[in-house]
Write a protein that holds these residues in place. Structure first.
Motif, PDB file in Angstrom:
ATOM      1  N   PHE A  94     -36.698 -36.293  37.534  1.00  0.00           N
ATOM      2  CA  PHE A  94     -35.758 -35.408  36.819  1.00  0.00           C
ATOM      3  C   PHE A  94     -34.622 -36.188  36.171  1.00  0.00           C
ATOM      4  CE2 PHE A  94     -31.459 -33.700  37.712  1.00  0.00           C
ATOM      5  CZ  PHE A  94     -31.273 -33.112  36.473  1.00  0.00           C
ATOM      6  N   PRO A  95     -33.822 -36.965  36.944  1.00  0.00           N
ATOM      7  CA  PRO A  95     -32.752 -37.684  36.243  1.00  0.00           C
ATOM      8  C   PRO A  95     -33.286 -38.691  35.228  1.00  0.00           C
ATOM      9  CG  PRO A  95     -32.902 -38.392  38.547  1.00  0.00           C
ATOM     10  CD  PRO A  95     -33.756 -37.181  38.400  1.00  0.00           C
ATOM     11  N   MET A  96     -34.431 -39.307  35.544  1.00  0.00           N
ATOM     12  CA  MET A  96     -35.003 -40.274  34.608  1.00  0.00           C
ATOM     13  C   MET A  96     -35.465 -39.574  33.335  1.00  0.00           C
ATOM     14  SD  MET A  96     -35.821 -43.580  34.300  1.00  0.00           S
ATOM     15  CE  MET A  96     -36.262 -44.370  35.853  1.00  0.00           C
ATOM     16  N   GLY A  97     -36.173 -38.443  33.482  1.00  0.00           N
ATOM     17  CA  GLY A  97     -36.729 -37.756  32.321  1.00  0.00           C
ATOM     18  C   GLY A  97     -35.702 -37.034  31.483  1.00  0.00           C
ATOM     19  N   ASP A  98     -34.647 -36.493  32.116  1.00  0.00           N
ATOM     20  CA  ASP A  98     -33.644 -35.723  31.377  1.00  0.00           C
ATOM     21  C   ASP A  98     -32.476 -36.574  30.891  1.00  0.00           C
ATOM     22  OD1 ASP A  98     -34.863 -33.301  31.280  1.00  0.00           O
ATOM     23  OD2 ASP A  98     -33.358 -32.216  32.439  1.00  0.00           O
ATOM     24  N   MET A  99     -32.209 -37.676  31.544  1.00  0.00           N
ATOM     25  CA  MET A  99     -31.074 -38.517  31.155  1.00  0.00           C
ATOM     26  C   MET A  99     -31.502 -39.693  30.288  1.00  0.00           C
ATOM     27  SD  MET A  99     -28.920 -38.508  34.738  1.00  0.00           S
ATOM     28  CE  MET A  99     -28.482 -36.950  35.540  1.00  0.00           C
ATOM     29  N   LEU A 145     -43.673 -37.918  34.584  1.00  0.00           N
ATOM     30  CA  LEU A 145     -43.232 -38.062  33.201  1.00  0.00           C
ATOM     31  C   LEU A 145     -44.386 -38.037  32.202  1.00  0.00           C
ATOM     32  CD1 LEU A 145     -40.521 -40.837  33.699  1.00  0.00           C
ATOM     33  CD2 LEU A 145     -40.139 -38.401  33.278  1.00  0.00           C
ATOM     34  N   VAL A 146     -45.545 -38.562  32.597  1.00  0.00           N
ATOM     35  CA  VAL A 146     -46.678 -38.593  31.655  1.00  0.00           C
ATOM     36  C   VAL A 146     -47.180 -37.183  31.316  1.00  0.00           C
ATOM     37  CG1 VAL A 146     -49.123 -39.215  31.447  1.00  0.00           C
ATOM     38  CG2 VAL A 146     -47.446 -40.945  32.056  1.00  0.00           C
ATOM     39  N   PRO A 147     -47.529 -36.316  32.311  1.00  0.00           N
ATOM     40  CA  PRO A 147     -47.946 -34.964  31.942  1.00  0.00           C
ATOM     41  C   PRO A 147     -46.856 -34.179  31.207  1.00  0.00           C
ATOM     42  CG  PRO A 147     -48.542 -35.451  34.219  1.00  0.00           C
ATOM     43  CD  PRO A 147     -47.634 -36.543  33.763  1.00  0.00           C
ATOM     44  N   MET A 148     -45.594 -34.463  31.538  1.00  0.00           N
ATOM     45  CA  MET A 148     -44.493 -33.802  30.852  1.00  0.00           C
ATOM     46  C   MET A 148     -44.472 -34.189  29.379  1.00  0.00           C
ATOM     47  SD  MET A 148     -40.398 -34.042  31.728  1.00  0.00           S
ATOM     48  CE  MET A 148     -40.769 -34.120  33.484  1.00  0.00           C
ATOM     49  N   TYR A 149     -44.566 -35.482  29.113  1.00  0.00           N
ATOM     50  CA  TYR A 149     -44.574 -35.983  27.736  1.00  0.00           C
ATOM     51  C   TYR A 149     -45.774 -35.431  26.966  1.00  0.00           C
ATOM     52  CZ  TYR A 149     -44.710 -39.314  23.839  1.00  0.00           C
ATOM     53  OH  TYR A 149     -44.740 -39.876  22.577  1.00  0.00           O
ATOM     54  N   GLN A 150     -46.943 -35.450  27.610  1.00  0.00           N
ATOM     55  CA  GLN A 150     -48.155 -34.974  26.938  1.00  0.00           C
ATOM     56  C   GLN A 150     -48.062 -33.484  26.617  1.00  0.00           C
ATOM     57  OE1 GLN A 150     -50.836 -36.485  30.081  1.00  0.00           O
ATOM     58  NE2 GLN A 150     -51.994 -37.420  28.415  1.00  0.00           N
ATOM     59  N   SER A 151     -47.594 -32.684  27.563  1.00  0.00           N
ATOM     60  CA  SER A 151     -47.505 -31.238  27.349  1.00  0.00           C
ATOM     61  C   SER A 151     -46.566 -30.908  26.200  1.00  0.00           C
ATOM     62  CB  SER A 151     -47.014 -30.545  28.624  1.00  0.00           C
ATOM     63  OG  SER A 151     -47.958 -30.659  29.658  1.00  0.00           O
ATOM     64  N   GLU A 152     -45.474 -31.668  26.094  1.00  0.00           N
ATOM     65  CA  GLU A 152     -44.468 -31.371  25.073  1.00  0.00           C
ATOM     66  C   GLU A 152     -44.849 -31.912  23.700  1.00  0.00           C
ATOM     67  OE1 GLU A 152     -40.550 -31.165  28.001  1.00  0.00           O
ATOM     68  OE2 GLU A 152     -40.759 -32.849  26.605  1.00  0.00           O
ATOM     69  N   ALA A 280     -38.606 -17.818  37.106  1.00  0.00           N
ATOM     70  CA  ALA A 280     -38.518 -19.259  37.388  1.00  0.00           C
ATOM     71  C   ALA A 280     -38.931 -19.567  38.818  1.00  0.00           C
ATOM     72  CB  ALA A 280     -37.097 -19.748  37.120  1.00  0.00           C
ATOM     73  N   GLY A 281     -38.523 -18.723  39.763  1.00  0.00           N
ATOM     74  CA  GLY A 281     -38.872 -18.953  41.157  1.00  0.00           C
ATOM     75  C   GLY A 281     -40.376 -18.937  41.368  1.00  0.00           C
ATOM     76  N   LEU A 282     -41.049 -17.943  40.782  1.00  0.00           N
ATOM     77  CA  LEU A 282     -42.505 -17.858  40.893  1.00  0.00           C
ATOM     78  C   LEU A 282     -43.164 -19.085  40.294  1.00  0.00           C
ATOM     79  CD1 LEU A 282     -45.196 -16.373  41.407  1.00  0.00           C
ATOM     80  CD2 LEU A 282     -44.884 -15.242  39.182  1.00  0.00           C
ATOM     81  N   ARG A 283     -42.681 -19.520  39.147  1.00  0.00           N
ATOM     82  CA  ARG A 283     -43.290 -20.658  38.467  1.00  0.00           C
ATOM     83  C   ARG A 283     -43.075 -21.952  39.247  1.00  0.00           C
ATOM     84  NH1 ARG A 283     -41.164 -18.725  32.514  1.00  0.00           N
ATOM     85  NH2 ARG A 283     -42.215 -20.524  31.637  1.00  0.00           N
ATOM     86  N   THR A 284     -41.888 -22.114  39.826  1.00  0.00           N
ATOM     87  CA  THR A 284     -41.620 -23.324  40.607  1.00  0.00           C
ATOM     88  C   THR A 284     -42.492 -23.377  41.853  1.00  0.00           C
ATOM     89  OG1 THR A 284     -39.333 -23.425  39.815  1.00  0.00           O
ATOM     90  CG2 THR A 284     -39.852 -24.642  41.829  1.00  0.00           C
ATOM     91  N   MET A 423     -41.095 -29.818  37.339  1.00  0.00           N
ATOM     92  CA  MET A 423     -42.228 -30.735  37.443  1.00  0.00           C
ATOM     93  C   MET A 423     -41.981 -31.789  38.515  1.00  0.00           C
ATOM     94  SD  MET A 423     -43.820 -31.401  33.674  1.00  0.00           S
ATOM     95  CE  MET A 423     -45.110 -32.394  34.451  1.00  0.00           C
ATOM     96  N   SER A 424     -40.741 -32.274  38.636  1.00  0.00           N
ATOM     97  CA  SER A 424     -40.465 -33.292  39.654  1.00  0.00           C
ATOM     98  C   SER A 424     -40.679 -32.719  41.048  1.00  0.00           C
ATOM     99  CB  SER A 424     -39.040 -33.825  39.504  1.00  0.00           C
ATOM    100  OG  SER A 424     -38.077 -32.864  39.882  1.00  0.00           O
ATOM    101  N   LEU A 425     -40.275 -31.469  41.270  1.00  0.00           N
ATOM    102  CA  LEU A 425     -40.495 -30.834  42.573  1.00  0.00           C
ATOM    103  C   LEU A 425     -41.988 -30.643  42.838  1.00  0.00           C
ATOM    104  CD1 LEU A 425     -37.653 -28.150  42.454  1.00  0.00           C
ATOM    105  CD2 LEU A 425     -37.742 -30.143  43.974  1.00  0.00           C
ATOM    106  N   SER A 426     -42.728 -30.226  41.820  1.00  0.00           N
ATOM    107  CA  SER A 426     -44.165 -29.982  41.981  1.00  0.00           C
ATOM    108  C   SER A 426     -44.927 -31.266  42.264  1.00  0.00           C
ATOM    109  CB  SER A 426     -44.727 -29.323  40.714  1.00  0.00           C
ATOM    110  OG  SER A 426     -44.095 -28.089  40.461  1.00  0.00           O
ATOM    111  N   VAL A 427     -44.640 -32.301  41.478  1.00  0.00           N
ATOM    112  CA  VAL A 427     -45.343 -33.572  41.667  1.00  0.00           C
ATOM    113  C   VAL A 427     -44.932 -34.209  42.995  1.00  0.00           C
ATOM    114  CG1 VAL A 427     -45.750 -35.870  40.713  1.00  0.00           C
ATOM    115  CG2 VAL A 427     -45.610 -33.903  39.187  1.00  0.00           C
TER     116      VAL A 427
END
Length: 541
Positions: A94-99, A145-152, A280-284, A423-427
């Motif tokens: 999360f901090p790496m991907g968002d910052m 970060l890879v699936p995040m980048y690919q999805s976006e 959001a809760g359901l999705r997380t 995504m960071s919580l899920s992974v």
């Protein structure tokens, strides 16, 4: 209701499909880091020189090779400790991907991974273990970060294929590891295990160097209000001018969606678990549980401990069987990634869970009956072939469903405002279960040495452990039915609408209606429920 100039609902529509695939799929190379390491450690701990370097010596126990063996506790530690590192690496995504950003975050992850690989070349046990932890940090960051980048960055109509390539890269990495291990296993020097480990420097260099040439995720840039940079990045991804109408429409749709999300919450960790209109809760919790269930299929039992398991089953050349299993995994993943956008996410998960459950129960039943090794060491060849065949069928079901699809769904179900955190919580959940299963499996499977010098008490389940995996696959089936919506063919912004306006069980019907109406945030009107002609005529009257 066409999207119009204010929103196309195309995800990242592209004038050149080939260019779209190349740009968004290259990041999938990150899967090789995970797959290769997973495949390497299982073979390395079975090598003679590695056991002589890091193991214990006691010929009276009749374990290992030439009296050298690895204690159950140390085996659990060295295999699972990478997953402990990846757990924290995923949380740091999360901090790496968002910052730092999706792109630069992946590059930094490769540097961390390379440092860990270098430490694993040492002959001290503590340094080797620390190296696996640091390499795990890098793998954990990349796996998020890879699936995040690919999805976006990928077009919606092939997003499942693109993100699924990450799982394909994992299987290719495991296959390459098996091939390299098979080539070096008979060497009687440190190079037998140092060579397979050193190859990982190449994977880190290729991924990190290649990512420097790719554009940043336009959704990340818009999330940071860097509109000009986002337009340029989107222009590169779509092979269109940055000021073209298509780029303008895409930026408008993403911005509208982001504004709606920010109106609901600030994007904090607390927002990830709120049951607001975005669900959001359901999705997380769906992402966290989905990644956990993927590990509970038992697949990494084969790839972490397959070599030693096949040895204990009396199979004469377990390294070759492991290579066969990796070939099946890779080939069937190639099939699976092509089915994601055709068959659908939800349906593939249901089919895969049912197929794995049947195969694992068959392996368990055959293993505890005809597959037992006799007291004189003889084995039932027919039973062995059945065991190998259904292990391969089981891998095939996983490779076409839960392997790639879990990463696809995790990358697409979160709102942009909380995507990095969700995504960071899920992974992290994936790696936590990976660590737990990797650490516990030797205690579940290995022969107990209780009462002997340096002995360890274990459950000694051997092949009976497949009864556990079969039961967890039943859990996968139930979870999918009640918690996984069908998102095939929808843009990431349309998936937000799906969660807001539909239920899980009704998602397939609602999805079709959205596609027909080309529903977007810019032009949103909830699709009406189906009704018969008589009611329509009555309404007209």
């Amino acid at each position: 209701m066409a999207g119009g100039p204010s929103g196309t609902a195309e995800g990242v529509s592209n004038a050149s499909l080939v260019w779209a695939v190349i740009m968004s799929a290259f990041a999938a190379f990150g899967g090789i880091l995970f797959g290769y390491d997973t495949g390497t450690i299982g073979g390395v701990i079975a090598m003679q020189d590695w056991l002589q370097t890091f193991g214990d010596y006691d010929p009276a126990l009749n374990l290992g090779i030439n009296g050298y063996y690895l204690k159950t506790s140390n085996k659990s530690l060295v295999v699972s400790i990478l997953s402990a590192g990846t757990f924290f690496g995923a949380l740091l995504a999360f901090p790496m991907g968002d910052m730092v950003g999706r792109k630069k975050g992946i590059v930094c992850s490769c540097v961390i991974f390379a440092l860990g690989v270098g430490l694993q070349l040492d002959t001290k046990w503590s340094t080797f273990v620390v190296g696996r932890v640091i390499a795990g940090l890098g793998v954990g960051l990349v796996s998020c970060l890879v699936p995040m980048y690919q999805s976006e960055c990928s077009p919606k109509n092939i997003r499942g294929l693109i993100v699924g390539l990450y799982q394909l890269a994992i299987t290719i990495g495991a296959l390459l590891a098996a091939i390299v291990l098979n080539a070096t296993k008979d060497e009687l020097s440190h190079s037998s295990w140092r060579t397979p480990i050193s190859v990982q420097f190449a994977w880190a260099f290729i991924l990190g160097g290649g990512m420097l040439l790719l554009p940043e995720s336009p959704r990340y840039l818009l999330h940071k209000n860097r509109v000009g940079a986002a337009r340029r990045a989107l222009g590169r991804l779509t092979n269109r001018p940055a000021d073209s109408p298509e780029v303008d429409a895409e930026c408008t749709e993403i911005t509208l969606t982001l504004e709606e999300e920010r109106a609901v919450g600030t994007g904090s960790y607390a927002d990830c678990f709120k049951n607001n209109e975005l669900k959001a809760g359901l999705r997380t919790w769906t992402g966290i549980m989905l990644q956990g269930w993927q590990q509970l299929t038992g697949i990494n039992f084969i790839f972490y401990y397959g070599t030693t398991f096949f040895q204990s089953a009396g199979i004469s050349n377990p390294f070759i069987i492991t290579v066969i299993a990796d070939v099946v995994n890779t080939c069937m993943t190639i099939v699976g990634v092509q089915l994601i956008d055709r068959v659908g996410r939800r349906r593939l998960l249901l089919i895969g869970a049912a197929g794995m459950m049947v195969c694992e129960y068959i392996v368990a039943i055959v293993g505890v009956t005809a597959g037992q090794v006799a007291a004189d060491g003889t084995v039932n060849l027919a039973a062995q072939r059945v065991l190998i065949a259904f292990v391969c069928f089981y891998i095939a079901f996983f490779a076409t469903s839960w392997g790639p699809v879990a990463w696809v769904i995790t990358g697409e179900i979160f709102p942009l405002n909380i995507r990095a955190k969700g995504m960071s919580l899920s992974v992290a959940s994936n790696w936590l279960w990976n660590f737990g299963i990797g650490y516990a499996t030797p205690y579940l499977v290995d022969t107990s040495t209780k009462g002997q010098p340096n002995g360890v008490a274990t459950a000694a389940l051997h092949v009976k452990v497949f009864f556990i995996w079969g039961s967890t696959c039943l859990g996968c089936l139930i979870f999918t039915y009640f918690f996984i919506p069908e998102t095939k063919g929808l843009s990431l912004e349309q998936i937000d609408l799906l969660y807001k306006e539909s239920s899980i069980l009704n998602s397939e019907k609602y999805r079709r209606e959205m596609i027909v109406a080309n529903e977007t945030h810019a032009h949103h009107e909830k699709p009406t429920e189906s009704h018969d002609d008589s009611s329509e005529e009555a309404a007209k009257v």
